[in-house]
Design a protein around this motif. Sequence first.
Motif, mmCIF file in Angstrom:
data_model
loop_
_atom_site.group_PDB
_atom_site.id
_atom_site.type_symbol
_atom_site.label_atom_id
_atom_site.label_comp_id
_atom_site.label_asym_id
_atom_site.label_seq_id
_atom_site.Cartn_x
_atom_site.Cartn_y
_atom_site.Cartn_z
ATOM 1 N N UNK A 246 0.824 -1.155 0.066
ATOM 2 C CA UNK A 246 -0.104 0.116 0.045
ATOM 3 C C UNK A 246 0.904 1.327 -0.035
ATOM 4 N N UNK A 247 0.231 2.413 0.561
ATOM 5 C CA UNK A 247 0.928 3.710 0.643
ATOM 6 C C UNK A 247 0.727 4.371 -0.743
ATOM 7 N N UNK A 248 1.134 5.661 -0.599
ATOM 8 C CA UNK A 248 0.588 6.506 -1.729
ATOM 9 C C UNK A 248 1.640 6.928 -2.716
ATOM 10 N N UNK A 249 1.804 5.765 -3.670
ATOM 11 C CA UNK A 249 2.535 5.519 -4.763
ATOM 12 C C UNK A 249 2.421 6.036 -6.074
ATOM 13 N N UNK A 250 0.739 6.218 -6.226
ATOM 14 C CA UNK A 250 0.293 6.455 -7.582
ATOM 15 C C UNK A 250 0.095 8.059 -7.758
ATOM 16 N N UNK A 251 1.057 8.700 -7.924
ATOM 17 C CA UNK A 251 0.877 10.097 -8.124
ATOM 18 C C UNK A 251 1.947 10.702 -9.391
ATOM 19 N N UNK A 252 1.733 11.858 -9.673
ATOM 20 C CA UNK A 252 2.395 12.426 -10.907
ATOM 21 C C UNK A 252 3.975 12.004 -11.048
ATOM 22 N N UNK A 253 4.161 11.497 -12.131
ATOM 23 C CA UNK A 253 5.551 11.148 -12.481
ATOM 24 C C UNK A 253 6.091 9.850 -11.783
ATOM 25 N N UNK A 254 5.665 9.521 -10.371
ATOM 26 C CA UNK A 254 5.924 8.281 -9.960
ATOM 27 C C UNK A 254 5.292 7.042 -10.192
ATOM 28 N N UNK A 255 3.850 7.348 -10.544
ATOM 29 C CA UNK A 255 2.973 6.097 -10.954
ATOM 30 C C UNK A 255 3.453 5.340 -12.006
ATOM 31 N N UNK A 256 4.109 5.861 -13.015
ATOM 32 C CA UNK A 256 4.509 5.130 -14.291
ATOM 33 C C UNK A 256 5.967 4.385 -13.970
ATOM 34 N N UNK A 257 6.630 4.513 -13.028
ATOM 35 C CA UNK A 257 7.721 3.848 -12.607
ATOM 36 C C UNK A 257 7.242 2.409 -11.989
ATOM 37 N N UNK A 258 6.279 2.640 -11.224
ATOM 38 C CA UNK A 258 5.749 1.258 -10.378
ATOM 39 C C UNK A 258 5.085 0.388 -11.583
ATOM 40 N N UNK A 259 4.131 1.020 -12.385
ATOM 41 C CA UNK A 259 3.070 0.673 -13.071
ATOM 42 C C UNK A 259 3.881 -0.165 -14.233
ATOM 43 N N UNK A 260 5.008 0.353 -14.673
ATOM 44 C CA UNK A 260 5.849 -0.287 -15.783
ATOM 45 C C UNK A 260 6.260 -1.730 -15.551
ATOM 46 N N UNK A 261 6.580 -2.001 -14.231
ATOM 47 C CA UNK A 261 6.860 -3.447 -13.662
ATOM 48 C C UNK A 261 5.636 -4.099 -13.578
ATOM 49 N N UNK A 262 4.455 -3.394 -13.080
ATOM 50 C CA UNK A 262 3.138 -4.264 -13.447
ATOM 51 C C UNK A 262 2.732 -4.687 -14.512
ATOM 52 N N UNK A 263 2.882 -3.984 -15.635
ATOM 53 C CA UNK A 263 2.677 -4.262 -16.642
ATOM 54 C C UNK A 263 3.437 -5.584 -17.154
ATOM 55 N N UNK A 264 4.751 -5.340 -16.929
ATOM 56 C CA UNK A 264 5.474 -6.619 -17.164
ATOM 57 C C UNK A 264 5.029 -7.896 -16.497
ATOM 58 N N UNK A 265 4.716 -7.896 -15.274
ATOM 59 C CA UNK A 265 4.261 -8.854 -14.498
ATOM 60 C C UNK A 265 3.015 -9.444 -15.264
ATOM 61 N N UNK A 266 1.943 -8.421 -15.628
ATOM 62 C CA UNK A 266 0.753 -8.973 -16.336
ATOM 63 C C UNK A 266 1.006 -9.590 -17.808
ATOM 64 N N UNK A 267 2.065 -8.988 -18.194
ATOM 65 C CA UNK A 267 2.576 -9.617 -19.644
ATOM 66 C C UNK A 267 2.756 -11.271 -19.453
ATOM 67 N N UNK A 268 3.367 -11.214 -18.510
ATOM 68 C CA UNK A 268 3.703 -12.712 -18.048
ATOM 69 C C UNK A 268 2.925 -13.658 -17.381
ATOM 70 N N UNK A 269 1.800 -13.186 -17.318
ATOM 71 C CA UNK A 269 0.438 -13.881 -16.808
ATOM 72 C C UNK A 269 0.478 -13.840 -15.437
ATOM 73 N N UNK A 270 1.044 -12.955 -14.724
ATOM 74 C CA UNK A 270 0.987 -12.781 -13.153
ATOM 75 C C UNK A 270 -0.048 -12.086 -12.785
ATOM 76 N N UNK A 271 -1.011 -12.371 -12.092
ATOM 77 C CA UNK A 271 -2.053 -11.563 -11.304
ATOM 78 C C UNK A 271 -1.563 -10.441 -10.586
ATOM 79 N N UNK A 272 -2.185 -9.164 -10.420
ATOM 80 C CA UNK A 272 -1.812 -8.114 -9.851
ATOM 81 C C UNK A 272 -3.118 -7.827 -8.827
ATOM 82 N N UNK A 273 -2.719 -7.679 -7.738
ATOM 83 C CA UNK A 273 -3.722 -7.104 -6.433
ATOM 84 C C UNK A 273 -3.106 -5.753 -5.795
ATOM 85 N N UNK A 274 -3.815 -4.959 -6.050
ATOM 86 C CA UNK A 274 -3.546 -3.709 -5.393
ATOM 87 C C UNK A 274 -4.104 -3.625 -3.950
ATOM 88 N N UNK A 275 -3.168 -3.255 -2.945
ATOM 89 C CA UNK A 275 -3.278 -3.605 -1.500
ATOM 90 C C UNK A 275 -3.307 -1.986 -0.853
#
Length: 390
Positions: free
Chosen positions: A86-115
């Motif tokens: 959790x925590x406040x990570x989805x904000x301007x210019x910072x969100x995309x850094x985390x979500x690139x890794x999220x997208x990579x996981x999803x491309x590999x078929x790994x489910x994502x759960x936001x906590x």
Amino acid sequence: MADRSSVTVGVLGSYGGRNVGDEAILTAMLGRIRAQRPDAHVVLFSRNPDHSRTAHPDVEVVGWEGVCRERISEHLRRLSVLVLGGGGILYNTEARRYLRLVRTAQDLGVPVFTYAVGAGPLTDEADCAWIRATLSDAAEVTVRDEESKLVLEEAGLTRPVSVTADPALLLEPGDGGAELLRAEAVPRGVRLVGMSVREPGRAAEHLDEEGYHQLLANVGDFLVHRLDAHVVFVPMERDDMRHAHAVVSRMADADRCTVLHGNYRPQQVLDIVKELDLAIGMRLHFLIFAALAGIPLLPLPYAGKVFDFAQQIGAPALRGVVRETAGLLLAEVDRLWDERPARAAHTAARTASMRLRAAQTADRLLGYLDRTAPRPLIDSTVPTAASATG
């Protein structure tokens, strides 16, 4: 023979950055996972692997910043689920850094759960596009407050979003605070008022550094004269110390203040806060710790997440460090002290309700794991103690 394989949970957030609030979230999250899924293997994606390995020696730690997609994919493809937050990570210019890794996981078929993630400010279209592209495909999206849900909706996310509460609300205060304060040479037998300050930055874009330093200095002098108190500045990040000293330098009664300098774990900071008589502050998790410790608190909102917490906890919903004059703020401090028994009881009831909502996040994650990665069964061919002796 029964499947003995364990579930592998990846955890991605602002971890390893030496922020007490973020580490409190992680500590509470890991505690829940271990308590209910002891078979789970945790892979922590950290901004500072060395720090995280020291703080959490019982989990596997992987550095991810500055690591190419191919290398990080080797770790992601092992996961049963990737937990974002959790925590406040989805904000301007910072969100995309985390979500690139999220997208990579999803491309590999790994489910994502936001906590119980926190969001905002979020107005940059590139970040909003990443939100829509990744969270639309998440297994579940939970946020820690209504403000974050609204931010995601305004970013264009149309899927259901569940509001729970900050995971750190599940921590329990202990009894080690008095000894820690003695080590910092904080006077004994006097009223102690804790204060929390923070730096301006992307998550606090509207702070006027010089103006809020002087405003809080006025509050500190008022506390000394009105309550005969000693003011304890509680840093939640290392840079908070610099801003605390800047406030103290503007006070007439600087000798009645202590800026804590120890490198404390979340549990230790919570125990320190438990020793205070009053809490006034900006940092969200300092205020959460005050609520958990059962002491009266006055939030000084610099952002929506703190304003939202003030409303949820039933504290005065000031826009303290941005809009209020010193006179109005001092009047609210005075009122808080006079009404502290009633305020404390009211806060305790609200905190209990928020703790129940915080527990729902873990319940949702663990329920998801039970559905998708069932617990290992005991092999019926291996004799139990009872059958061996019966």
